[in-house]
Every structure is written in C-alpha cells, then in structure tokens.
Motif scaffolding. Structure first.
Motif, mmCIF file in Angstrom:
data_model
loop_
_atom_site.group_PDB
_atom_site.id
_atom_site.type_symbol
_atom_site.label_atom_id
_atom_site.label_comp_id
_atom_site.label_asym_id
_atom_site.label_seq_id
_atom_site.Cartn_x
_atom_site.Cartn_y
_atom_site.Cartn_z
ATOM 1 N N LEU A 133 0.824 -1.203 0.000
ATOM 2 C CA LEU A 133 0.000 0.000 0.000
ATOM 3 C C LEU A 133 0.861 1.256 0.000
ATOM 4 O O LEU A 133 0.563 2.239 -0.680
ATOM 5 C CB LEU A 133 -0.930 -0.004 1.221
ATOM 6 N N ALA A 134 1.958 1.213 0.787
ATOM 7 C CA ALA A 134 2.795 2.398 0.964
ATOM 8 C C ALA A 134 3.446 2.863 -0.315
ATOM 9 O O ALA A 134 3.728 4.060 -0.457
ATOM 10 C CB ALA A 134 3.852 2.125 2.034
ATOM 11 N N VAL A 135 3.736 1.956 -1.250
ATOM 12 C CA VAL A 135 4.447 2.341 -2.462
ATOM 13 C C VAL A 135 3.527 2.883 -3.531
ATOM 14 O O VAL A 135 3.992 3.309 -4.583
ATOM 15 C CB VAL A 135 5.245 1.143 -3.042
ATOM 16 N N LYS A 136 2.252 2.892 -3.307
ATOM 17 C CA LYS A 136 1.324 3.420 -4.302
ATOM 18 C C LYS A 136 1.546 4.923 -4.503
ATOM 19 O O LYS A 136 1.833 5.658 -3.568
ATOM 20 C CB LYS A 136 -0.127 3.152 -3.875
ATOM 21 N N GLN A 137 1.354 5.330 -5.727
ATOM 22 C CA GLN A 137 1.618 6.717 -6.069
ATOM 23 C C GLN A 137 0.737 7.692 -5.313
ATOM 24 O O GLN A 137 1.156 8.808 -4.983
ATOM 25 C CB GLN A 137 1.410 6.923 -7.571
ATOM 26 N N VAL A 138 -0.489 7.294 -4.981
ATOM 27 C CA VAL A 138 -1.392 8.205 -4.284
ATOM 28 C C VAL A 138 -0.830 8.596 -2.939
ATOM 29 O O VAL A 138 -0.823 9.775 -2.563
ATOM 30 C CB VAL A 138 -2.787 7.565 -4.113
ATOM 31 N N ARG A 139 -0.315 7.620 -2.203
ATOM 32 C CA ARG A 139 0.217 7.935 -0.880
ATOM 33 C C ARG A 139 1.445 8.824 -0.990
ATOM 34 O O ARG A 139 1.623 9.765 -0.206
ATOM 35 C CB ARG A 139 0.562 6.652 -0.144
ATOM 36 N N ARG A 140 2.276 8.552 -1.979
ATOM 37 C CA ARG A 140 3.477 9.371 -2.158
ATOM 38 C C ARG A 140 3.084 10.814 -2.458
ATOM 39 O O ARG A 140 3.661 11.755 -1.906
ATOM 40 C CB ARG A 140 4.338 8.791 -3.288
ATOM 41 N N LEU A 141 2.086 10.972 -3.323
ATOM 42 C CA LEU A 141 1.642 12.315 -3.666
ATOM 43 C C LEU A 141 1.095 13.038 -2.444
ATOM 44 O O LEU A 141 1.400 14.212 -2.202
ATOM 45 C CB LEU A 141 0.574 12.234 -4.756
ATOM 46 N N LEU A 142 0.295 12.342 -1.658
ATOM 47 C CA LEU A 142 -0.292 12.942 -0.467
ATOM 48 C C LEU A 142 0.775 13.327 0.554
ATOM 49 O O LEU A 142 0.755 14.429 1.115
ATOM 50 C CB LEU A 142 -1.292 11.969 0.167
ATOM 51 N N GLU A 143 1.702 12.430 0.802
ATOM 52 C CA GLU A 143 2.726 12.716 1.803
ATOM 53 C C GLU A 143 3.610 13.887 1.377
ATOM 54 O O GLU A 143 3.951 14.739 2.177
ATOM 55 C CB GLU A 143 3.559 11.469 2.084
ATOM 56 N N PHE A 144 3.984 13.916 0.097
ATOM 57 C CA PHE A 144 4.811 15.016 -0.376
ATOM 58 C C PHE A 144 4.050 16.337 -0.306
ATOM 59 O O PHE A 144 4.619 17.374 0.051
ATOM 60 C CB PHE A 144 5.285 14.762 -1.810
ATOM 61 N N ALA A 145 2.771 16.298 -0.661
ATOM 62 C CA ALA A 145 1.978 17.525 -0.634
ATOM 63 C C ALA A 145 1.836 18.048 0.792
ATOM 64 O O ALA A 145 2.004 19.245 1.055
ATOM 65 C CB ALA A 145 0.608 17.271 -1.245
#
Length: 237
Positions: A133-145
């Motif tokens: 789940l953690a490597v999904k692009q959505v989470r990366r986008l959210l965390e960076f934002a």
C-alpha cells in the motif's frame, strides 16, 4: 484475586490507566501505547517529515511520559497530554537540527535526492500488505503535498483531517485558539488545492497506514522499555 482482562483496562479512566502505566503494569502500557501510537506518530511526522525520526519520537514520548506520570492530573485528556509531549520532543529535535546545520560550512548543500529518500523512509522497506500500500503513487503524492506545508499548517491539518479531532481538541493539543486553528486549516487547504486533484482528496482517509505489525512493534518496544521485559498478559479470548 481475579486477573483483569484487556477489556477491563480499555474501560479504565485516564487517571486509572495512567496510574497503572506508572506502576509498570504491562497490560496498561500495552493498552495505552496501542491506543496512542498512531496519533503520536502522525504528529511527530508532521513536524519532522521523516518516518524513522517520528518512530523514535513516539518511543521517547512514552519514556518521558513514564518519567513524568505523577505530574498528570487529568486537567486535560491523557491523549492531549501525550500529544503535547510528542510535539515538544519533535520541535526540540528540529531546533537541535537547525543548530547543527548552523555550525556546518556555509557553502555545504543538501542533496535533494537524498532528502526525498529520507522523507519517504519507512514507506518502502516494510514487508507485507502495508508495504504494498505504501508504495502506491497516491500515498506518495499525499505525503509530499502535506510535507510541503509549513509546520504550523501541517500539524493542524493532520490532527483535524487525518486524526479526526474537533477544532476544540486541536486547539487544546496545540495550545492555540480555535480561531487560529480554523485560519490555519483554511490556509493549509488552499495550499494543498494547488497540488492535489479533486479525486485524490478523497484518499486522505487511507494515507499514513499505521497498524498491524508496525503498531505492535512500537507497543512491544514500549512494554520492554518501561516494564523491564515483563511479558504482556494474554489478550481477551
């Protein structure tokens, strides 16, 4: 004397649970940490933006809380009291980092790629379903934002929209006025709107997964640290 079950501990008041926590009761430590791990982690991450450092702050928070448990009088909730400790610990580390950086060569630079890798530390090195789940692009986008928000906006946003606290609870945890919370939330949302698509906003509830073995590991460390390796009583059947 009848042994208490985990469900009995879950029904304790904050003062009762705090007293047993201070007495090194393994089940009290287990229940308390299991209940607060996620919020403390998210608050620490909101300040430090680093998973490993946030984990360390959570662990230190429990150690400091244990050392100061007699000062807990129940004027605020146990959750709020612990949150303040975590915030102070994380902010202290931020100030220490700034002092160290100030002593570095003025011409030194930070490797942006290394910074980004550290920011996402903990997202890609976990095994099992949580890692997937953690490597999904959505989470990366959210965390960076969210990581890009100023810290004062980041904290109110995480507490209000990720943890689900009320405006009043956020104000109490951060020791600011409710009106200030509302203002910072509004500004945080405006900034996030510049980087998040409308359909991504609905995914906030699934961000920052913190459960299962990950949560259990922090709880086990806290029990071992505070209770000196005492075994945690079996869970309710």
């Amino acid at each position: 004397m009848t042994a208490l079950l985990k469900s009995d501990y879950a029904a304790f008041s904050d003062m009762e649970l705090a007293a047993r926590f201070g007495a090194r009761d393994p089940m009290a430590v287990h229940v308390l940490t299991e209940r607060h791990n996620q919020r403390l982690f998210q608050v620490a991450w909101g300040i430090l933006r680093n998973h490993a450092d946030a984990e360390d702050v959570v662990q230190t928070t429990y150690s400091r809380a244990f050392a100061a448990i007699e000062s807990f009088r129940g004027h605020s909730s146990l959750s709020t009291w612990l949150t303040r400790i975590a915030i102070n610990e994380a902010l202290g580390r931020t100030r220490a980092t700034r002092r160290r950086r100030a002593r570095l060569d003025a011409h030194s630079v930070t490797d942006l790629d290394e910074y980004r890798e550290k920011l996402m530390q903990g997202s890609n090195d976990r095994g099992g379903p949580e890692s997937a789940l953690a490597v999904k692009q959505v989470r990366r986008l959210l965390e960076f934002a969210i990581a890009g928000l100023p810290v004062e906006f980041r904290l109110v946003f995480i507490l209000r929209h990720v943890e689900g606290l009320s405006i009043e609870e956020v104000a109490q945890a951060l020791e600011i006025l409710p009106a200030t919370v509302k203002t910072r939330l509004l500004r945080a949302r405006r900034r996030l709107q510049q980087t998040l698509e409308a359909d991504v906003k609905d995914s906030l509830a699934g961000a920052f997964p913190f459960a299962g073995a990950y949560c259990a590991a922090l709880t086990a460390r806290a029990v071992a640290d505070i209770c000196g390796g005492k075994a945690t009583p079996a869970k309710d059947p």
